[in-house]
Design an enzyme around this catalytic site. Structure first.
Site, mmCIF file in Angstrom:
data_model
loop_
_atom_site.group_PDB
_atom_site.id
_atom_site.type_symbol
_atom_site.label_atom_id
_atom_site.label_comp_id
_atom_site.label_asym_id
_atom_site.label_seq_id
_atom_site.Cartn_x
_atom_site.Cartn_y
_atom_site.Cartn_z
ATOM 1 N N ASN A 111 8.492 -4.238 1.231
ATOM 2 C CA ASN A 111 8.096 -5.241 0.243
ATOM 3 C C ASN A 111 9.230 -5.321 -0.783
ATOM 4 O OD1 ASN A 111 6.960 -6.730 -1.814
ATOM 5 N ND2 ASN A 111 5.480 -5.160 -2.420
ATOM 6 N N TRP A 112 10.011 -6.369 -0.684
ATOM 7 C CA TRP A 112 11.179 -6.490 -1.573
ATOM 8 C C TRP A 112 10.811 -6.876 -2.998
ATOM 9 C CZ3 TRP A 112 15.456 -9.542 1.571
ATOM 10 C CH2 TRP A 112 16.002 -8.671 2.530
ATOM 11 N N LYS A 113 9.582 -7.315 -3.201
ATOM 12 C CA LYS A 113 9.184 -7.813 -4.528
ATOM 13 C C LYS A 113 10.181 -8.889 -4.973
ATOM 14 C CE LYS A 113 6.975 -3.441 -5.240
ATOM 15 N NZ LYS A 113 6.431 -2.444 -6.151
ATOM 16 N N HIS A 119 -1.716 -7.407 -3.653
ATOM 17 C CA HIS A 119 -0.895 -6.304 -4.174
ATOM 18 C C HIS A 119 -1.303 -6.031 -5.620
ATOM 19 C CE1 HIS A 119 2.541 -4.071 -5.638
ATOM 20 N NE2 HIS A 119 2.797 -3.762 -4.376
ATOM 21 N N GLU A 165 0.331 -5.568 -8.190
ATOM 22 C CA GLU A 165 1.077 -6.366 -9.180
ATOM 23 C C GLU A 165 0.497 -7.781 -9.274
ATOM 24 O OE1 GLU A 165 4.927 -5.549 -7.510
ATOM 25 O OE2 GLU A 165 4.723 -3.458 -8.144
ATOM 26 N N GLU A 182 -2.561 1.668 -1.712
ATOM 27 C CA GLU A 182 -1.460 1.882 -2.646
ATOM 28 C C GLU A 182 -2.014 2.291 -4.009
ATOM 29 O OE1 GLU A 182 2.286 -0.451 -1.293
ATOM 30 O OE2 GLU A 182 1.066 -1.752 -2.541
ATOM 31 N N GLY A 219 6.254 2.553 -7.651
ATOM 32 C CA GLY A 219 7.464 2.432 -8.456
ATOM 33 C C GLY A 219 7.644 3.540 -9.478
ATOM 34 N N SER A 236 5.841 4.751 -3.687
ATOM 35 C CA SER A 236 6.955 5.706 -3.715
ATOM 36 C C SER A 236 7.182 6.397 -2.366
ATOM 37 C CB SER A 236 6.770 6.732 -4.835
ATOM 38 O OG SER A 236 6.795 6.084 -6.093
ATOM 39 N N GLY A 255 8.304 -0.223 -1.131
ATOM 40 C CA GLY A 255 8.917 -1.107 -2.116
ATOM 41 C C GLY A 255 10.379 -0.733 -2.325
HETATM 42 P P1 PGA Z 1 7.305 1.475 -4.217
HETATM 43 O O1 PGA Z 1 6.400 0.158 -4.075
HETATM 44 O O2 PGA Z 1 7.607 1.969 -2.840
HETATM 45 O O3 PGA Z 1 8.525 1.026 -4.959
HETATM 46 O O4 PGA Z 1 6.487 2.474 -4.996
HETATM 47 C C1 PGA Z 1 5.412 0.067 -3.092
HETATM 48 C C2 PGA Z 1 4.704 -1.260 -3.186
HETATM 49 O O5 PGA Z 1 4.474 -1.724 -4.316
HETATM 50 O O6 PGA Z 1 4.368 -1.894 -2.172
#
Ligand code: PGA
Length: 251
Positions: free
Chosen positions: A9-11, A95, A97, A167, A173, A213, A234
């Site tokens: 997931n590149w965001k 997600h 976010e 998640e 993150g 993470s 991510g």
């Molecule tokens: P992260 O993000 O690996 O940077 O913790 C995971 C995600 O939000 O899908």
């Protein structure tokens, strides 16, 4: 044994040129990987380009969000048929976010899941508790509610086409990963909830991914857990070398 799904997931990262260069690099790195599904989810403007770069390879492209109407006067939104027509196979839905910054609800997740399945776009439905909820021992209840509401009314035959991503919000993150045992406990619970919704047979075929993470140095132990069928990555998916190592986890 389910075929594992390793999803990046590149965001909201990478320019168009960076995305294209990454795609060609990744294809060279992982062309020999067999028996694992590999997915990259870039921003919308790059989907068609990456779909082209991945054509005929073992890498797929997905979207990070979708709107639930097929078409219409919804300025700025992107529908499931549009995403499919650009070459994507999967979509991340709900997600944390999106829930946190864009106020997406379980009901909105449910509408997105239905719209995606109608368009033959495969949903990856994200669930997970906040730190406060974990500290209040509400993790299993929160995750069960998100799964039950997010997947309400879906037919078992359709449910077999989706994945769930656990998640924990406090692990995204932050560099704080759930221990494999913590993740396994929640994954097993999600599997029980899925059994209640769709029957044991279907629930046993639904992939449950872990996210939060995930890094080259913790993926092996996470993937060793019985109910962890893949990972949603991510930060560590932004670098082709670290994403390759995650794809090549030792299981
Ligand atoms: P992260 O993000 O690996 O940077 O913790 C995971 C995600 O939000 O899908």
């Amino acid at each position: 044994m389910k075929r594992p799904l390793i999803a990046g997931n590149w965001k909201m990262y990478k320019t168009f040129d960076e995305a294209r260069a990454f795609a060609h690099d990744l294809v060279r790195r992982v062309f020999d990987v067999d028996g694992r599904d590999i997915l990259v989810c870039p921003s919308f403007p790059y989907i068609a380009e990456l779909a082209q770069a991945f054509r005929g390879t073992n890498v797929m492209v997905g979207a990070q969000n979708v709107f639930y109407e097929e078409q219409g006067a919804y300025t700025g939104e992107v529908s499931a048929p549009m995403i499919v027509s650009a070459g994507a196979t999967h979509v991340i839905i709900g997600h944390s976010e999106r829930r946190q910054y864009f106020h997406e609800t379980d009901e909105g997740v449910n509408r997105r899941v239905r719209a995606s399945l109608r368009a033959s776009l495969l949903p990856i439905v994200c669930v997970g508790e906040t730190l406060e909820e974990r500290e209040a021992s509400q993790t299993l209840d929160v995750v069960a509610r998100q799964v039950e509401h997010g997947l309400a009314g879906i037919e078992p035959a359709d449910a077999a086409r989706l994945s769930v991503a656990y998640e924990p919000v406090w692990a995204i993150g932050t560099g704080r990963t759930a221990t494999p045992a913590m993740a396994q406990e929640v994954h097993a619970h999600i599997r029980r909830v899925l059994s209640g919704l769709f029957g044991e047979q279907t629930a046993s075929t639904i992939r449950i991914l872990y996210g939060g993470s995930v890094k080259p140095d913790n993926v092996d132990e996470l993937m060793a857990e019985r109910d962890i069928d893949g990972v949603l990555v991510g930060g560590a998916s932004l670098d082709a070398g670290s994403f390759e190592r995650i794809i090549r986890y030792r299981g």
